[in-house]
Design a protein around this motif. Structure first.
Motif, short mmCIF file in Angstrom:
data_model
loop_
_atom_site.label_atom_id
_atom_site.label_comp_id
_atom_site.label_asym_id
_atom_site.label_seq_id
_atom_site.Cartn_x
_atom_site.Cartn_y
_atom_site.Cartn_z
N GLY A 1 15.24 22.48 -50.46
CA GLY A 1 14.59 21.46 -49.65
C GLY A 1 14.55 20.08 -50.26
O GLY A 1 13.75 19.24 -49.83
N LEU A 2 15.43 19.82 -51.23
CA LEU A 2 15.39 18.50 -51.89
C LEU A 2 15.80 17.38 -50.96
O LEU A 2 15.34 16.24 -51.10
CB LEU A 2 16.29 18.53 -53.13
N LEU B 1 15.15 12.59 -54.18
CA LEU B 1 16.60 12.66 -54.04
C LEU B 1 17.28 11.49 -54.75
O LEU B 1 18.28 11.67 -55.45
CB LEU B 1 16.97 12.67 -52.55
N ALA B 2 16.73 10.28 -54.57
CA ALA B 2 17.32 9.11 -55.21
C ALA B 2 17.18 9.19 -56.73
O ALA B 2 18.13 8.89 -57.48
CB ALA B 2 16.67 7.84 -54.69
N VAL B 3 16.02 9.62 -57.22
CA VAL B 3 15.81 9.72 -58.66
C VAL B 3 16.73 10.77 -59.27
O VAL B 3 17.34 10.56 -60.33
CB VAL B 3 14.33 10.05 -58.96
N LEU B 4 16.83 11.93 -58.60
CA LEU B 4 17.72 12.98 -59.11
C LEU B 4 19.17 12.52 -59.09
O LEU B 4 19.96 12.87 -59.98
CB LEU B 4 17.54 14.24 -58.28
N LEU C 1 20.21 9.47 -59.61
CA LEU C 1 20.38 8.63 -60.81
C LEU C 1 20.52 9.49 -62.06
O LEU C 1 21.35 9.18 -62.94
CB LEU C 1 19.18 7.69 -60.95
N ILE C 2 19.72 10.54 -62.16
CA ILE C 2 19.80 11.42 -63.34
C ILE C 2 21.16 12.12 -63.41
O ILE C 2 21.79 12.18 -64.47
CB ILE C 2 18.66 12.45 -63.31
N ILE C 3 21.61 12.63 -62.26
CA ILE C 3 22.91 13.31 -62.24
C ILE C 3 24.05 12.35 -62.56
O ILE C 3 24.96 12.66 -63.33
CB ILE C 3 23.13 13.99 -60.87
N GLY C 4 23.99 11.15 -61.96
CA GLY C 4 25.03 10.16 -62.24
C GLY C 4 25.05 9.74 -63.70
O GLY C 4 26.12 9.62 -64.31
N GLY C 5 23.86 9.51 -64.28
CA GLY C 5 23.80 9.14 -65.69
C GLY C 5 24.28 10.26 -66.60
O GLY C 5 25.02 10.03 -67.57
N GLY C 6 23.86 11.51 -66.30
CA GLY C 6 24.33 12.64 -67.09
C GLY C 6 25.83 12.84 -66.99
O GLY C 6 26.50 13.15 -67.99
N ALA D 1 26.14 9.24 -54.08
CA ALA D 1 25.84 9.53 -52.68
C ALA D 1 24.37 9.89 -52.49
O ALA D 1 23.74 9.49 -51.50
CB ALA D 1 26.73 10.67 -52.19
N MET D 2 23.79 10.62 -53.44
CA MET D 2 22.38 10.99 -53.34
C MET D 2 21.48 9.76 -53.43
O MET D 2 20.50 9.63 -52.70
CB MET D 2 22.03 11.99 -54.44
N VAL D 3 21.81 8.85 -54.33
CA VAL D 3 21.00 7.63 -54.47
C VAL D 3 21.08 6.81 -53.18
O VAL D 3 20.04 6.34 -52.65
CB VAL D 3 21.47 6.81 -55.68
N GLN D 4 22.28 6.61 -52.66
CA GLN D 4 22.42 5.82 -51.44
C GLN D 4 21.72 6.48 -50.26
O GLN D 4 21.05 5.80 -49.46
CB GLN D 4 23.90 5.63 -51.13
N THR D 5 21.83 7.80 -50.14
CA THR D 5 21.18 8.50 -49.04
C THR D 5 19.66 8.40 -49.14
O THR D 5 18.96 8.14 -48.15
CB THR D 5 21.61 9.97 -49.03
N GLY D 6 19.14 8.61 -50.35
CA GLY D 6 17.70 8.52 -50.54
C GLY D 6 17.16 7.13 -50.24
O GLY D 6 16.13 6.98 -49.55
N ILE D 7 17.86 6.09 -50.72
CA ILE D 7 17.42 4.72 -50.47
C ILE D 7 17.49 4.39 -48.98
O ILE D 7 16.59 3.75 -48.41
CB ILE D 7 18.26 3.73 -51.28
#
Length: 365
Positions: free
Chosen positions: A68-69, A76-79, A81-86, A112-118
């Motif tokens: 359900g994220l 979603l946006a924070v995760l 950023l974490i995934i992209g940085g990792g 894509a997750m950051v853009q979708t969340g924002i």
């Protein structure tokens, strides 16, 4: 004539003073490492490893969706950023087909997750475009992968054109496309100098991304008639002839630079013939700016000996020429005569240049 060996090339460059005395040893060491790490692995093994990496990334993202994220915009946006940085740290610290493709897939998913969340949080069309510009610039500098740099540059160009369209309408869109074409020509004309600089690795991916973006956008605008009419209802409307004239001026400048580097007098007969041919082409296709754009890309492809860019430009020119032929308000006989006449004119120009300047033509080939 036999091909020169690597040692012959290095000796020649050292004799001309272009390489340091110890450059030969360092080049051989680098080639040995490349042979053992990249060439030694068969292509199908790399393909399977890359496919496995993308499947692994897809399973990871599907897990986030199952818990359900996707309903939590901020998380979603924070995760992302974490995934992209990792993924960026993973790509910079590891090697191998599997790890490289895994890092690429995870980084794209993070963006894509950051853009979708924002976008979900702000409910705005502008916010994702701004995020794309920011993240794209960061990843261009930090993520050492040509594919991702190509995709990020393409996304940044699309975001910039979208923002200009939102602010100025059709005029902004045309300014964005013209600016992208100017940047492509500048990057490829100054390629040798820029590659020696700090950001030399970005020149190729960014130039090809912008070239594909500009040509693809112009081709899409030609074919998507109803969509284009909706675009022109927003903001300041400008005719296609304005964009064509701007791209023609850019192509003429590129032709002048190429002739200058080849030792031809742009103010002489050869320059006049080339400029007249380009001008006639632009005047004949005022309402189809894709044609003169493709001609300019072909000039750059020939000049830089880039088979990829030349192939893209030729395919794009065929598509743009086909649309121009279809869009002409003439009878089939008149269209056939126009195409035959223009072909004969350019063949005659080529024959004239080959006979008048045989030495320069031999050097170009």
């Amino acid at each position: 004539m036999a091909r020169p060996t690597l040692q012959d090339v290095l000796n020649g460059l050292q004799a001309e003073g272009h390489l340091a005395p110890d450059a030969g040893e360092r080049a051989r060491t680098t080639m040995e490492v490349y042979r053992r790490t990249d060439v030694a692995t068969p292509w199908f093994v790399k393909a399977l490893a890359g496919f496995g990496a993308w499947v692994a990334a897809a399973f990871l993202l599907s897990f986030f969706g199952c818990v359900g994220l996707w309903n939590e915009e901020a998380l979603l946006a924070v995760l992302g950023l974490i995934i992209g940085g990792g993924a960026t740290l993973l790509r910079r610290s590891t090697r191998g087909a599997f790890m490289e493709q895994l890092a690429l897939a995870l980084c794209l998913a993070g963006v894509a997750m950051v853009q979708t969340g924002i976008a979900m949080m702000t409910e705005s069309e502008i916010a994702p475009a701004v995020i794309q510009l920011v993240l794209g610039a960061v990843l261009l500098a930090l993520f050492p992968d040509a594919i991702l740099r190509f995709l990020m540059a393409l996304g940044m160009a699309g975001a910039a054109v979208f923002l200009l369209w939102k602010g100025l309408g059709e005029l902004g869109m045309q300014l964005g496309l013209l600016g992208g074409a100017v940047l492509v020509h500048w990057l490829l004309l100054e390629q040798a100098r820029l590659r020696r600089g700090r950001w030399g690795e970005l020149v190729g991916p960014v130039a090809f991304a912008l070239a594909c973006g500009v040509m693809g956008a112009l081709l899409t605008l030609n074919f998507a008639g109803a969509f284009v009419r909706e675009l022109r209802m927003h903001g300041i409307s400008t005719p296609d002839a304005v964009l064509t004239l701007g791209l023609t001026a850019l192509t003429l400048y590129t032709a002048w630079r190429v002739m200058k580097e080849l030792g031809l007098e742009a103010s002489g007969v050869a320059g006049a013939a080339v400029f007249v041919a380009l001008g006639v082409t632009a005047l004949m296709t005022l309402h189809t700016p894709a044609v003169i754009t493709a001609v300019g890309m072909m000039v750059l492809g020939f000049h830089r000996r880039s088979a990829v860019l030349l192939g893209l430009a030729v395919a794009f020119l065929l598509a743009a020429g086909g649309w121009y032929y279809y869009d002409l308000g003439l009878t089939l006989l008149a269209k056939a005569l126009a195409l035959t006449g223009s072909g004969l004119v350019f063949l005659g120009l080529r024959l004239f240049l080959l006979r008048r300047f045989p030495v320069a033509a031999a050097e170009v080939r």
